[in-house]
Design an enzyme around this catalytic site. Structure first.
Site, PDB file in Angstrom:
ATOM      1  N   GLU A  22    -115.014   5.473 -53.212  1.00 29.22           N
ATOM      2  CA  GLU A  22    -114.452   5.827 -54.515  1.00 29.22           C
ATOM      3  C   GLU A  22    -115.349   6.756 -55.329  1.00 29.22           C
ATOM      4  OE1 GLU A  22    -111.534   5.149 -55.758  1.00 29.22           O
ATOM      5  OE2 GLU A  22    -110.777   3.704 -54.290  1.00 29.22           O
ATOM      6  N   SER A  54     -84.783 -56.240 -66.542  1.00 32.12           N
ATOM      7  CA  SER A  54     -85.738 -57.349 -66.640  1.00 32.12           C
ATOM      8  C   SER A  54     -87.189 -56.894 -66.609  1.00 32.12           C
ATOM      9  CB  SER A  54     -85.490 -58.346 -65.510  1.00 32.12           C
ATOM     10  OG  SER A  54     -84.242 -58.986 -65.692  1.00 32.12           O
TER      11      SER A  54
END
Length: 678
Positions: free
Chosen positions: A89, A359
């Site tokens: 680069e 219950s």
């Protein structure tokens, strides 16, 4: 004046003006540089992937909306990758001041020779300025701004800092931004661990992420890798031999994961919602902020929960299930399954407040009665068809037992809990008042709407599995309520603490009352109890309560270390079958045992203020040697019976009682508790 004289004067004037002009330009340029140096760069919003991890640091999910990025420090990046990037680069990166004038001149010559723009000359600094602050439009204004920002970057940051930012910003294809995300995606490793071959492959991708991606075209990717390696040789980063060996090295490119499902997806959604609220962010902002969310989840327990639910409910058509497990000592949520298939339905049933607990709600009723001292384990009520009047005698409520089965005799609290007797429960709520039950539910953490009616005793008002697990957790934790917690802490990408949990703890019930209830609830898994069918799956002391309505099946229970609530039913309140009504218990039992497989069994700790006496189960009085059967029962000190049974005889009971057939019918841990109490 002669012509040569005038010519010389003109030259002098031009030279003078040129000097003045140059000085003005030079001074202006220096002033401009000082001005730029004093100006802050625009705020750069670098989107980063946020992560959610479990209690051991294992990844639950990575969050990103379009950009998968994890920022890492320069020293956490492989030197091979930095050199490969520089070689391909910007090999003069450390020699220029943001603009590579030699490169620009070379590019201009090539472009002029071919009469087209074939060569680019952007430096890494220029690319970073463009990526951070600008769009990619091709206008002179954009180019001018890019130049200004490039100068500022070079003036305000070191070369290493610029390179670090660039490597964390650049795009590597497939939503991966930055070297860490790319390394994890392509090679399943950290950026610092990349080899030369892997680094050269990655460094070549940004020039054309689609064209050079190994997922898209391995031939192109290898050709680009070779170009990068040769550039590294040309600029003396590596030798030719190293380049050749790296090119020949096989690359273990990991399969593209695509839309890989998250671990614990229902829990993940809950955590995202909670974290966004704590940080005052939207969920999208959270996913892009690079935070790391440390949670309480135990992925091992989570996978067990998912597996067990799939085992019992996975092939049962539209039948659904939910499970949530909490450590009652800390309030930490250890597992959460909101449904059997997240990909088909994301609704989290753990928080659904449309289900009657049946219950399974009764322990809350009995805890309220124990706290009021209106009820003890020796309290007797006759279980038979009964019409209860309330509202000053203007209304009547007539509950029934399951299958219309009644002992038609006096029973005590242990038998009422074990067999889930509805008549006993309504007798209790009529004695203490429904308001006391609602007060207890609120203290335990239940916020769902309830009305002070006799039917409340039978769990007719909907609550969520989360509320049930949380409330039972208080009982398991000896009356101390610890705020349920899913998130331990949140850190930003730099490791700075943004949030840390400090769960509130509050004693809401006396420890002795909760122990008596726990001791009674263990009988649910004894012979004759509603949970006995799964007793063979449990290898440790467990307390719990089943609950069944026409549309819902529940099992809520706990050990000293883990409380879990399991619900089974249909989303549209369709009635469940007899077989389906029994699925919650084995889900609970198998999950509990497998999740605690490495934890030694423990008895429930006995707090101060507990006494144990032998009672006659027929009368609820102190047992004598003449009583045909007797049992050891735990009481809050001061509430135990003081009178001996007068029905069977008057001789005080001594020693350890046996069952009617002369054999002990209790489990080994019950024997252990008796020994402990004695």
């Amino acid at each position: 004046m002669s012509k040569p004289g005038r010519w010389w004067k003109t030259v002098q004037k031009i030279a003078y003006l040129s000097f003045i002009g140059s000085a003005v330009v030079g001074i202006s340029f220096v002033v401009f540089l000082f001005y730029l140096r004093s100006q802050a760069l625009p705020a750069a919003s670098i989107l980063q992937t946020s992560e959610i991890v479990d209690s051991r640091g294992d990844l639950i999910d990575s969050m990103y909306a379009g950009q998968n990025r994890q920022v890492v420090a320069y020293d956490q990046i492989s030197p091979y990758l930095t050199k490969a990037t520089l070689a391909i680069e910007d090999h003069r990166f450390y020699d220029h001041v943001g603009f590579d004038f030699m490169g620009m001149a070379r590019a201009a010559i090539v472009d002029f020779a071919h009469m087209s723009k074939l060569q680019g000359a952007s430096t890494i600094t220029q690319q970073l300025a463009r990526n951070l602050y600008l769009s990619h439009e091709r206008t002179w204004m954009r180019k001018l701004k890019e130049a200004v920002y490039t100068i500022q970057l070079e003036m305000q940051y070191s070369k290493q800092e610029i390179l670090e930012r660039y490597l964390n910003q650049i795009y590597y294809g497939h939503s991966a931004y930055g070297v860490q995300a790319a390394a994890e995606m392509y090679f399943h490793k950290n950026a610092k661990d990349l080899t030369l071959a892997e680094s050269a492959m990655l460094a070549g991708i940004p020039k054309g992420p689609k064209y050079y991606s190994p997922y898209m075209n391995m031939t192109n990717a290898k050709a680009r890798q070779k170009t990068v390696l040769q550039a590294m040789v040309n600029f003396d980063y590596i030798t030719q031999q190293q380049a050749d060996e790296a090119y020949q090295q096989p690359l273990d490119i990991k399969p593209q994961s695509g839309d890989k499902p998250s671990e614990a997806p229902y829990f993940r959604d809950y955590v995202i919602q909670q974290a966004a609220g704590k940080l005052n962010m939207t969920e999208d902002q959270l996913s892009e902020s690079g935070v790391r969310i440390f949670t309480t989840l135990d992925l091992h327990a989570q996978k067990i929960a998912e597996s067990v639910i799939n085992k019992y409910v996975g092939s049962q058509g539209e039948l659904q299930s939910a499970l949530v497990a909490i450590d009652p000592r800390t309030g930490y949520i250890k597992a959460m399954v909101g449904g059997k298939n997240y990909s088909e339905n994301q609704f989290n049933r753990v928080f659904a407040t449309t289900r009657q607990p049946g219950s399974s709600f009764k322990p809350i009723l009995y805890l309220a009665a124990l706290e009021q001292k209106d009820l003890t384990p020796a309290t007797m009520f006759k279980s038979e068809p009964t019409a209860f009047t309330y509202d000053n005698g203007r209304k009547t409520y007539m509950p029934s037992n399951f299958g219309n089965q009644y002992p038609n005799k006096d029973i005590d609290l242990r038998e009422a809990i074990s067999r889930s007797d509805n008549i006993y429960a309504v007798h209790t709520i009529m004695q203490i008042g429904a308001d006391k039950v609602i007060d207890m539910a609120r203290k335990l953490g239940i916020t769902s709407s309830m009305k002070p009616l006799p039917s409340l005793a039978l769990g007719t008002f909907p609550v969520s599995p989360f509320e049930m697990a949380s409330s039972f957790g208080v009982i398991a934790n000896q009356g101390v309520r610890v705020e349920p917690t899913a998130i331990l802490k949140i850190e930003d990408s730099g490791g700075n603490l943004l949030y840390e949990a400090h769960p509130q703890e509050e004693r809401v019930v006396d420890a002795a009352d909760t122990y008596v209830l726990t001791n009674l609830m263990e009988s649910v898994f004894d012979p004759g109890g509603t949970g006995f069918r799964v007793a063979n799956l449990l290898k440790r002391p467990v307390a719990g309560k089943t609950g069944t309505t026409n549309t819902d099946a529940w099992m809520v229970g706990y050990t000293p270390e883990l409380v879990s609530a399991v619900w089974v039913g249909y989303d549209r309140n369709r009635n469940i079958s007899a077989v389906e009504s029994h699925l919650a218990s084995p889900i609970f039992a198998e999950f509990t045992e497998q999740a605690l497989e490495t934890v030694p069994p423990k008895i429930f700790p006995i707090p101060d203020g507990i006494v144990s006496v032998y009672i006659d189960p027929e009368t609820g009085m102190l047992a004598t040697t003449d009583c045909p059967s007797s049992k050891l029962e735990a009481f809050v000190k001061g509430t135990e019976p003081v009178e001996y049974c007068t029905v069977h005889g008057k001789s005080p009971m001594k020693g350890k009682p046996d069952s009617k057939d002369g054999k002990q019918e209790n489990s080994w841990w019950t024997d252990l508790k008796r020994w402990w109490n004695e």
